[in-house]
Design an enzyme around this catalytic site. Structure first.
Site, PDB file in Angstrom:
ATOM      1  N   ARG A  13       0.829  -1.220   0.000  1.00  0.00           N
ATOM      2  CA  ARG A  13       0.000   0.000   0.000  1.00  0.00           C
ATOM      3  C   ARG A  13       0.852   1.255   0.000  1.00  0.00           C
ATOM      4  O   ARG A  13       0.562   2.224  -0.703  1.00  0.00           O
ATOM      5  CB  ARG A  13      -0.903   0.000   1.247  1.00  0.00           C
ATOM      6  CG  ARG A  13      -2.018  -0.967   1.111  1.00  0.00           C
ATOM      7  CD  ARG A  13      -2.678  -1.318   2.415  1.00  0.00           C
ATOM      8  NE  ARG A  13      -3.527  -2.472   2.164  1.00  0.00           N
ATOM      9  CZ  ARG A  13      -3.933  -3.333   3.068  1.00  0.00           C
ATOM     10  NH1 ARG A  13      -3.585  -3.188   4.322  1.00  0.00           N
ATOM     11  NH2 ARG A  13      -4.700  -4.353   2.720  1.00  0.00           N
ATOM     12  N   PHE A  53      -6.639  -3.491  -6.149  1.00  0.00           N
ATOM     13  CA  PHE A  53      -5.666  -4.414  -5.507  1.00  0.00           C
ATOM     14  C   PHE A  53      -4.941  -3.775  -4.330  1.00  0.00           C
ATOM     15  O   PHE A  53      -5.163  -2.629  -4.013  1.00  0.00           O
ATOM     16  CB  PHE A  53      -4.753  -5.125  -6.502  1.00  0.00           C
ATOM     17  CG  PHE A  53      -3.878  -4.307  -7.419  1.00  0.00           C
ATOM     18  CD1 PHE A  53      -3.571  -2.986  -7.171  1.00  0.00           C
ATOM     19  CD2 PHE A  53      -3.316  -4.902  -8.558  1.00  0.00           C
ATOM     20  CE1 PHE A  53      -2.739  -2.275  -8.016  1.00  0.00           C
ATOM     21  CE2 PHE A  53      -2.479  -4.197  -9.409  1.00  0.00           C
ATOM     22  CZ  PHE A  53      -2.196  -2.880  -9.133  1.00  0.00           C
ATOM     23  N   GLU A  54      -4.148  -4.600  -3.657  1.00  0.00           N
ATOM     24  CA  GLU A  54      -3.509  -4.240  -2.358  1.00  0.00           C
ATOM     25  C   GLU A  54      -4.586  -3.940  -1.304  1.00  0.00           C
ATOM     26  O   GLU A  54      -4.422  -3.067  -0.463  1.00  0.00           O
ATOM     27  CB  GLU A  54      -2.566  -3.031  -2.497  1.00  0.00           C
ATOM     28  CG  GLU A  54      -1.487  -3.137  -3.548  1.00  0.00           C
ATOM     29  CD  GLU A  54      -0.407  -4.167  -3.247  1.00  0.00           C
ATOM     30  OE1 GLU A  54      -0.459  -4.807  -2.180  1.00  0.00           O
ATOM     31  OE2 GLU A  54       0.471  -4.337  -4.100  1.00  0.00           O
ATOM     32  N   GLY A  55      -5.694  -4.675  -1.358  1.00  0.00           N
ATOM     33  CA  GLY A  55      -6.839  -4.406  -0.490  1.00  0.00           C
ATOM     34  C   GLY A  55      -7.683  -3.343  -1.156  1.00  0.00           C
ATOM     35  O   GLY A  55      -7.168  -2.276  -1.509  1.00  0.00           O
TER      36      GLY A  55
END
Ligand SMILES: Cc1cc2nc3c(=O)[nH]c(=O)nc-3n(C[C@H](O)[C@H](O)[C@H](O)COP(=O)(O)OP(=O)(O)OC[C@H]3O[C@@H](n4cnc5c(N)ncnc54)[C@H](O)[C@@H]3O)c2cc1C
Length: 592
Positions: free
Chosen positions: A265, A403-405
């Site tokens: 992130r 993406f990346e949460g």
């Protein structure tokens, strides 16, 4: 030697920071500028000429580009020298992430390899695993990928069904299952795979060579954007993994997965800056060439507004990115001395800044989406043509919110993690909030007659923080542990936290710029517009939250306090934005 004050994650909510205690992009040294230039040169010489070909699905070409970047040392920036890398600071790692961010699909392949594909082994691997694999990943001899997501396990990553069991001779783990959406799947040599043993509650992590029998890679997905990046499913059919390739301990995989996502992130927050700068440059160049009604479109107020807003949002995001990067560097140094292991110290420091990592991810991805969208708009019909870079940029930008949460998950993380850290005793958010509640009827905006320009800005920011404390405390009192299920209110609180963190980072940067270089009216314009907008956003988010949790009598008091605390001086937004746009138009590129 003067020591710098480092705040804990989330502590900015109750503390003031001095401009001397933050790092700003204007402070990059000669070596960092050279590394940044190497990245830009690489994109221009190798990546841009090949973008169309990789977008047609040439996996080998993308792999070759990654290897070439490895020859220049760009794959080893985050890796200590003893494992074949260059052991650069976190600030430099973020600068490289920023510069490569202008590389479209290449950037995604590169970030996946250097980040989620390599760093789990660097951070959690033992000496043997690091020597066997990290040394090869650092140079590009091997390309890595990270396999967490499954068809039934996306945001709820720990619910995956891929399983592992020990072979009868005790020499291997046997893995069965299916992963999906795996970046670099088409050409990766090495996979970090998350799977569960039997009925374990949490995941374990394994290092799997793609050449192992039973690993089957699916065809690439047809995607909206980043079409040159290979994304595919991977099937594991009785794949034998040597027991030496368990990463960390049994059951440590979920912690590894989450920690690596914090890192991802933060790097995404830097990466989007590169893409945004490219979109702004494309925007202003086009606006300076295209004529309508007999004049350049860059002379129109509506277009100046867009250009200025692009600049303001990018400049503000940059400020937050490098502020937290330096905090992480300092904590890494301290932890390295304490624990001795560079890998573990790095990931501990990164994971510590979980609140700021989620903020950078959400703010950065939405900043890029805004800028990419306006870039298309400034191009009019041409923006919709696949011939133009802004069309690709618009499609490519979108993935960053997923993406990346996802941004929904990260928004929840911002306020939830800050509250949990406060409850754990990292900082006294609730004590400070309690004090404010006690004087709720008498809250003032705290103005004084002889305030300087910066006194005023710092007071505004302090007042926004008071609003956050009041809302957080009020919401916790109302919902108690059930607050986590009131996602709308959590999101209101997150919005205020994010906006305030970014505005504060921007204010400190502008102050430091003026301290170093002397007066900068344009930077003040950026700050004035940003703080004015933040005040409106904080006010709205606070009222939305208050009306959603408070009973009538307390709501009235909280609303009155919010109105008082969100009051800021008016700004001639039109003129400030025009001045910012005029500089961009004159330079014909982003040079702030
Ligand atoms: C191009 C691409 C590359 C990728 N690369 C990788 C990779 O290399 N490795 C890897 O492991 N994964 C990768 N992923 C997977 C990615 O991380 C997931 O897509 C992402 O985490 C979301 O999971 P999902 O797609 O299952 O969505 P879901 O989890 O099904 O979410 C659907 C919607 O529901 C929302 N939602 C879910 N849970 C909640 C909640 N608790 N509260 C509120 N809203 C919620 C989400 O925000 C989203 O809007 C990639 C995905 C893409 C598209």
């Amino acid at each position: 030697m003067e020591t710098r004050k480092i705040l804990k994650s989330g502590e900015f909510l109750i503390s003031e920071v001095d401009s001397k205690d933050i790092f700003i992009p204007e402070e990059f040294n000669e070596e960092q500028r050279m590394i940044a230039q190497t990245c830009t040169d690489f994109l221009e010489a190798e990546v841009y000429p090949n973008l169309v070909a990789v977008e047609k699905g040439d996996r080998e070409l993308m792999k070759a580009l990654l290897k070439k970047s490895g020859e220049l040392g760009l794959l080893g920036i985050s890796i200590p020298e003893e494992y074949g890398g260059f052991g650069q600071s976190f600030v430099t790692q973020m600068l490289v992430a920023e510069k490569t961010g202008a590389g479209s699909s290449f950037s995604v392949a590169y970030m996946a390899h250097c980040g989620i594909g390599t760093l789990p082994i660097m951070y959690y691997g033992n000496e043997d695993q690091r020597q066997r694999y990290v040394t090869k990943l650092a140079t590009g001899e091997m390309i890595g990928a990270y396999c967490l997501t499954e068809p039934g396990a996306g945001s709820d990553a720990n619910s995956g069904k891929t399983n592992a069991r020990l072979s009868e001779d005790g020499k291997h783990y046997i893995i069965n299952g299916q992963k999906m959406w795996i970046t670099n799947a088409g050409f990766a040599d090495l996979l970090v795979v998350f799977a569960k043993f039997g009925n374990d509650r949490v995941l374990s992590a394994f290092i799997v060579e793609t050449a192992s029998p039973g690993v089957v890679i699916g065809p690439d997905e047809h995607k909206m954007g980043i079409r040159g990046s290979s994304t595919a499913q991977i099937f594991f059919n009785d794949v034998k993994v040597p027991v030496e390739n368990l990463l960390g301990k049994r059951g440590e995989g979920f912690r590894i997965a989450l920690s690596i996502l914090h890192m991802g992130r933060l790097k995404l927050g830097a990466n989007v800056i590169g893409a945004a700068r490219k979109a702004i440059n494309d925007s202003v160049k086009y606006a300076n060439e295209r004529k309508q009604f007999g004049v350049l479109i860059s002379t129109f107020g509506a277009i100046k507004h867009k250009l200025a807003e692009q600049v303001i949002r990018l400049f503000a995001s940059e400020s937050a990115v490098y502020r937290v990067s330096r905090d992480i560097d300092d904590l890494m140094e301290k932890l390295k001395t304490d624990c001795g292991d560079k890998g573990r110290a790095s990931i501990e420091a990164i994971s510590h800044y979980a609140v700021e990592a989620a903020i950078l991810k959400v703010v950065g991805s939405e900043m890029l989406d805004f800028i990419a969208d306006e870039a298309v708009q400034i191009h009019g019909g041409m923006g919709y043509s696949a011939e133009m870079d802004v069309e690709r940029g618009y499609r490519d930008a979108r993935i960053n919110r997923i993406f990346e949460g996802t941004n929904e998950i990260n928004r929840l993380l911002v306020s939830d993690t800050a509250m949990k850290r406060a409850m754990k005793g990292d900082f006294d958010l609730f004590g400070e909030a309690e004090k404010l509640y006690a004087i709720l009827d008498d809250i003032t905006d705290g103005r004084s007659e002889d305030e300087t320009y910066y006194d005023k800005k710092i007071r505004y920011l302090g007042n926004f923080k008071k609003i956050i404390l009041l809302c957080t405390h009020g919401a916790v009192k109302e919902f108690e542990k059930g607050l986590i299920y009131e996602q709308e209110v959590m999101n209101n609180i997150t919005e205020m936290m994010m906006e305030t963190y970014v505005s504060e980072s921007l204010a400190l940067r502008v102050k430091k710029i003026e301290e170093i270089k002397g007066s900068s009216p344009l930077c003040r314009d950026i700050l004035d517009v940003n703080i004015y907008e933040t005040a409106q956003l904080v006010r709205k988010s606070a009222l939305d939250a208050i009306y959603s949790f408070a009973s009538d009598d307390i709501a009235e008091k909280l609303v009155t306090a919010t109105e008082t605390l969100s009051k800021v001086d008016g700004v001639n937004l039109k003129n400030a934005r025009r001045r910012i746009a005029d500089k961009l138009i004159e330079d014909n590129e982003y040079r702030f």
